[in-house]
Design an enzyme around this catalytic site. Structure first.
Site, short mmCIF file in Angstrom:
data_model
loop_
_atom_site.label_atom_id
_atom_site.label_comp_id
_atom_site.label_asym_id
_atom_site.label_seq_id
_atom_site.Cartn_x
_atom_site.Cartn_y
_atom_site.Cartn_z
N TYR A 27 1.12 -3.71 -6.27
CA TYR A 27 0.67 -3.82 -5.12
C TYR A 27 -0.53 -3.34 -4.60
CZ TYR A 27 5.20 -6.03 -4.34
OH TYR A 27 6.43 -6.96 -4.56
N GLY A 29 -4.14 -3.40 -4.59
CA GLY A 29 -5.20 -4.59 -5.14
C GLY A 29 -4.94 -5.75 -4.65
N GLY A 31 -3.05 -9.53 -4.79
CA GLY A 31 -1.83 -9.90 -4.96
C GLY A 31 -0.68 -8.89 -4.71
N HIS A 47 1.51 -1.91 3.09
CA HIS A 47 0.25 -2.40 3.54
C HIS A 47 0.23 -3.92 3.45
CE1 HIS A 47 -4.22 -2.90 3.48
NE2 HIS A 47 -4.15 -2.13 4.65
N ASP A 48 0.47 -4.55 2.38
CA ASP A 48 0.49 -5.94 2.34
C ASP A 48 1.25 -6.65 3.09
OD1 ASP A 48 -1.13 -5.36 0.01
OD2 ASP A 48 0.40 -6.38 -1.59
N ASP A 93 -4.34 -0.17 8.18
CA ASP A 93 -5.08 0.67 7.41
C ASP A 93 -4.83 2.23 7.60
OD1 ASP A 93 -5.99 -1.79 6.56
OD2 ASP A 93 -8.04 -1.60 7.18
#
Length: 119
Positions: A27, A29, A31, A47-48, A93
């Site tokens: 996860y 980076g 995608g 975070h995604d 973030d």
């Protein structure tokens, strides 16, 4: 935005290059799929998901949205003058950078074979 996120990571994990987190696990980076390989990868999955939620705010583009924050001795604070989009992205973030600081880094999970390990 991603530039500010990079600087937040530098704030909470000054001992590592932010690039160490750009291609880690399933996860961290671009995608993301499958089961996170460890706690640090789980930070990136969260975070995604957080960015996906922030993106539901009208006109909010998390990867590009700038926000107001400060770093003081490893402590991150999102400023009160952020609008709802900026506040959401800043918090995504901030929480991820704090999560990174508390998660062990396993060199074996850097630049892994995504097709083999992230189904």
């Amino acid at each position: 935005n991603l530039y500010q996120f990079k600087n937040m990571i530098k704030c909470t994990v000054p001992s590592r290059s932010w690039l160490d987190f750009a291609n880690y696990g399933c996860y961290c980076g671009r995608g993301g799929s499958g089961t996170p390989v460890d706690d640090l990868d789980r930070c990136c999955q969260i975070h995604d998901n957080c960015y996906n939620e922030a993106g539901k705010i009208s006109g909010c583009w998390p990867y590009f949205k700038t926000y107001s924050y400060e770093c003081s001795q490893g402590t991150l604070t999102c400023k009160g003058d952020n609008n709802s989009c900026a506040a959401s992205v800043c918090d995504c973030d901030r929480l991820a950078a704090i999560c990174f600081a508390g998660a062990p880094y396993n060199n074996d999970n850097y630049n892994i074979n995504l097709k083999a390990r992230c189904q």
